[in-house]
Design a protein around this motif. Structure first.
Motif, short mmCIF file in Angstrom:
data_model
loop_
_atom_site.label_atom_id
_atom_site.label_comp_id
_atom_site.label_asym_id
_atom_site.label_seq_id
_atom_site.Cartn_x
_atom_site.Cartn_y
_atom_site.Cartn_z
N GLY A 285 0.96 -1.34 -0.07
CA GLY A 285 -0.05 -0.31 -0.35
C GLY A 285 0.70 1.05 0.23
N THR A 286 2.14 1.07 1.23
CA THR A 286 2.78 2.49 0.50
C THR A 286 3.27 3.22 -0.50
OG1 THR A 286 4.73 0.86 1.30
CG2 THR A 286 3.09 1.91 3.34
N LEU A 287 4.17 1.90 -1.54
CA LEU A 287 3.97 2.08 -2.31
C LEU A 287 3.60 3.44 -3.30
CD1 LEU A 287 6.18 1.31 -4.52
CD2 LEU A 287 5.07 -0.05 -5.39
N THR A 288 2.54 3.16 -3.02
CA THR A 288 1.71 4.60 -4.25
C THR A 288 1.17 5.38 -3.30
OG1 THR A 288 0.08 3.05 -5.01
CG2 THR A 288 2.84 2.56 -6.43
N ARG A 289 0.94 5.27 -2.05
CA ARG A 289 -0.38 5.96 -1.72
C ARG A 289 0.35 7.29 -1.43
NH1 ARG A 289 -1.38 8.33 3.07
NH2 ARG A 289 0.60 9.22 3.76
N GLU A 290 1.92 8.48 -1.30
CA GLU A 290 1.72 9.16 -2.40
C GLU A 290 1.51 10.05 -3.54
OE1 GLU A 290 2.15 11.32 0.18
OE2 GLU A 290 1.69 10.17 1.51
N ALA A 291 2.15 8.91 -5.04
CA ALA A 291 2.30 9.20 -5.99
C ALA A 291 1.81 8.05 -7.23
CB ALA A 291 2.87 10.39 -6.45
N PRO A 292 2.39 7.66 -7.95
CA PRO A 292 1.89 6.64 -9.25
C PRO A 292 3.43 6.21 -9.36
CG PRO A 292 0.97 9.01 -10.11
CD PRO A 292 1.09 9.16 -8.84
N VAL A 293 4.16 5.22 -8.97
CA VAL A 293 5.22 4.97 -9.78
C VAL A 293 5.35 3.86 -11.22
CG1 VAL A 293 5.81 4.91 -7.35
CG2 VAL A 293 5.27 2.78 -8.56
N SER A 294 6.58 3.60 -11.28
CA SER A 294 6.45 3.71 -12.59
C SER A 294 6.36 1.75 -12.47
CB SER A 294 8.22 3.76 -13.37
OG SER A 294 9.23 2.89 -12.45
N ILE A 295 6.13 1.32 -13.53
CA ILE A 295 5.43 -0.49 -13.82
C ILE A 295 7.06 -1.04 -12.64
CG2 ILE A 295 5.50 -2.78 -15.05
CD1 ILE A 295 2.91 -1.02 -14.73
N MET A 329 -4.46 -10.50 2.28
CA MET A 329 -5.37 -10.42 1.89
C MET A 329 -5.63 -9.05 1.62
SD MET A 329 -6.72 -11.47 6.17
CE MET A 329 -7.74 -10.08 6.12
N PRO A 330 -6.94 -8.45 0.59
CA PRO A 330 -7.30 -7.74 0.13
C PRO A 330 -7.61 -6.28 0.35
CG PRO A 330 -9.23 -9.46 -0.45
CD PRO A 330 -8.11 -9.39 1.11
N PHE A 331 -7.80 -4.64 -0.35
CA PHE A 331 -7.43 -3.82 0.42
C PHE A 331 -8.24 -2.93 -0.81
CE2 PHE A 331 -2.66 -4.16 -0.88
CZ PHE A 331 -2.67 -3.16 -1.35
N VAL A 332 -8.49 -3.03 -1.81
CA VAL A 332 -9.31 -2.73 -2.66
C VAL A 332 -10.21 -1.57 -1.70
CG1 VAL A 332 -10.61 -1.99 -4.69
CG2 VAL A 332 -8.38 -3.20 -4.66
N GLY A 333 -10.40 -0.44 -2.24
CA GLY A 333 -11.66 0.28 -1.73
C GLY A 333 -10.93 0.96 -0.21
N ASN A 334 -9.37 0.83 0.58
CA ASN A 334 -8.83 1.13 1.92
C ASN A 334 -8.85 2.88 1.57
OD1 ASN A 334 -6.25 2.15 3.39
ND2 ASN A 334 -8.17 1.46 4.24
N GLY A 335 -9.41 4.26 1.95
CA GLY A 335 -9.40 5.53 2.18
C GLY A 335 -7.64 5.34 2.42
N TYR A 336 -7.56 5.10 2.87
CA TYR A 336 -5.72 5.07 3.15
C TYR A 336 -5.04 5.13 1.92
CZ TYR A 336 -1.17 6.22 6.18
OH TYR A 336 -0.03 6.44 6.37
N TYR A 337 -4.47 3.47 1.50
CA TYR A 337 -3.73 3.12 0.40
C TYR A 337 -4.70 3.61 -0.45
CZ TYR A 337 -1.20 1.14 3.49
OH TYR A 337 0.41 1.20 5.29
N HIS A 338 -6.04 4.12 -0.81
CA HIS A 338 -6.50 4.00 -2.28
C HIS A 338 -5.52 3.07 -3.35
CE1 HIS A 338 -3.03 7.14 -3.17
NE2 HIS A 338 -3.32 8.12 -1.87
N GLN A 342 -3.04 -2.14 -10.27
CA GLN A 342 -1.36 -2.56 -10.82
C GLN A 342 -1.43 -2.55 -9.02
OE1 GLN A 342 0.38 -2.68 -12.80
NE2 GLN A 342 1.29 -3.96 -11.40
N ASN A 343 -1.67 -2.19 -8.25
CA ASN A 343 -1.46 -2.98 -7.06
C ASN A 343 -2.06 -3.93 -6.30
OD1 ASN A 343 -2.13 0.65 -5.96
ND2 ASN A 343 -0.29 -0.11 -4.85
N GLU A 344 -3.32 -4.25 -7.00
CA GLU A 344 -4.17 -5.48 -6.90
C GLU A 344 -2.85 -6.69 -7.47
OE1 GLU A 344 -6.98 -8.48 -6.03
OE2 GLU A 344 -6.13 -6.89 -5.26
N ALA A 345 -2.20 -6.27 -8.48
CA ALA A 345 -1.52 -7.08 -9.45
C ALA A 345 -0.34 -7.74 -8.55
CB ALA A 345 -1.19 -5.99 -10.86
N ASP A 346 -0.02 -6.52 -7.55
CA ASP A 346 1.57 -6.64 -7.31
C ASP A 346 0.57 -7.66 -5.79
OD1 ASP A 346 2.55 -4.17 -8.13
OD2 ASP A 346 2.33 -3.34 -6.63
#
Length: 409
Positions: A285-295, A329-338, A342-346
């Motif tokens: 989650g923290t990888l992209t919490r502030e901004a997107p990153v490359s593949i 476990m799944p975390f799509v929909g969490n407001g902190y990590y949004h 690609q996060n789901e693919a990770d």
């Protein structure tokens, strides 16, 4: 009486002794533990809160035993921790400071009531004979001398009580102030005549129990402990919870990263035979919490997470510990990590590695247990505490119930 009579009696007693005596090789095992570290932000108490006070904390050992000893921690201290005294007793319940006075015992340290714990160190109390059943509520009271540096486990989901002065022998600690943290209390160790095995659950807030009931002991690890005790064949198996809210494999968060605390929180626990590892959701989650990153950055991050898993497995195997991996476990929909696609693919890539035979000794598929079949990138609504990340008590129950007890045979 004739000498022959005494000779025969002596021989008879000598012969009877091996048949009637029970062989016993006492051994210590961690019955309860909490990962201690330096609290920050809202988790830290205002300066002076604990100065010259008595603090009573309630814990619940996961296995029975004949004697107890307490591990006091000054891990985050920059100066010696000075305790004027400590005591132990059975508590009347989990949600109040009242103890059974008939069970109250003073704790000693090298035969003395007081102790000075060096900065950064832990200190074991002398053992006390207090036969204890698994899942009993045990009250441990410590009296601070001066104002201690704070070493804590903030996410206790258990209430602790404090009063100024010496209240080590109080039955009820009437009018005590309280907070929901543990301080300076790293473990309650249990001595058993019978052999014991220990499961250490290493994880983040989902193991620590965010979303569980305060004083309810309904984390997934509590559910597992109750199931082990309900099985006559497995009552000698203890479990301790070494979860920290916000914990990561790779970076420090509220507490130190999992690799940094592995030796202390897992490998050093007396009796450890199994490790359940549920870590990685905060790294993802923290990888992209502030901004997107490359593949490429996503791929490198997944590789580092898997590298951390390999390190933990190798270091645990070197101590003869069986390592059980738990899927993220799944975390799509969490407001902190949004989390996005690609996060789901990770997450799917990490879980595929966990499930692949030849890595962990066994797998607990918490993802499969808790996901919504209609939206598998999200928690099942009935198991969601409301933030799309942490389970509800019902969700924790499902997790604890899904663990095959045969994994610990």
């Amino acid at each position: 009486m004739p000498l022959r009579f005494w000779s025969c009696l002596t021989l008879a007693l000598f012969a009877a002794t091996p048949a009637n005596a029970k062989s016993c090789a006492p051994a210590w095992v961690a019955g309860w533990a909490s990962s201690q570290f330096r609290p920050t932000g809202d988790a830290a108490l205002p300066a002076g809160t604990l100065a010259n006070r008595t603090l009573r904390q309630i814990v619940r050992p996961s296995v029975s035993g004949d004697r107890l000893r307490v591990r006091i921690s000054n891990l985050a201290g920059t100066r010696p921790l000075m305790l004027a005294g400590a005591s132990i007793a059975r508590a009347r319940g989990a949600a109040a400071p009242t103890i059974d006075p008939a069970t109250l015992m003073a704790l000693r340290f090298d035969g003395k009531p007081d102790v000075i714990v060096p900065a950064g160190a832990d200190y074991l109390s002398d053992p006390v004979s207090l036969p204890t059943k698994a899942l009993d509520n045990i009250a441990i009271s410590i009296r601070y001398q001066g104002d201690p540096d704070q070493t804590s486990h903030p996410g206790s989901r258990a209430t602790s009580w404090h009063l100024p002065g010496d209240h080590l022998t109080d039955e009820a600690m009437t009018s005590a102030a309280h907070f929901d943290h543990w301080f300076n209390l790293a473990a309650l160790e249990v001595e058993r005549c019978a052999p014991a095995r220990l499961i250490v659950a290493l994880g983040d807030s989902i193991t620590d129990g965010k979303g569980s009931t305060t004083n309810g002991n309904d984390r997934w690890t509590d559910v597992l402990a109750e199931r082990l005790q309900a099985d006559p064949k497995r009552r000698a198996i203890a479990i301790v919870n070494q979860g920290i809210g916000g914990n990561q494999l790779l970076d420090d968060g509220l507490g130190p990263n999992a690799l940094a605390r592995l030796d202390r929180d897992v490998l050093a626990q007396p009796g450890v035979s199994h490790l359940i590892l549920l870590e990685g959701i905060n790294d993802l989650g923290t990888l992209t919490r502030e901004a997107p990153v490359s593949i490429e950055a996503h791929q490198a991050h997944v590789a580092r997470i898997i590298g951390a898993y390999r390190q933990i497995i190798a270091r645990a195997h070197a101590r003869g510990i069986k390592v059980i991996g738990a899927t993220v476990m799944p975390f799509v929909g969490n407001g902190y990590y949004h989390a996005d696609a690609q996060n789901e693919a990770d997450r799917q890539a990490v879980n595929a590695w966990i499930r692949n035979p030849g890595h962990f000794d066994a797998v607990i598929d918490f993802d499969r247990v808790t996901r919504d079949p209609v939206h598998p990138d999200r928690l099942l609504p009935a198991y969601d505490d409301g933030d799309a990340l942490h389970p509800s008590p019902k969700g924790y129950r499902a997790m604890g119930d899904a663990i095959p007890l045969s994994l610990f045979d």
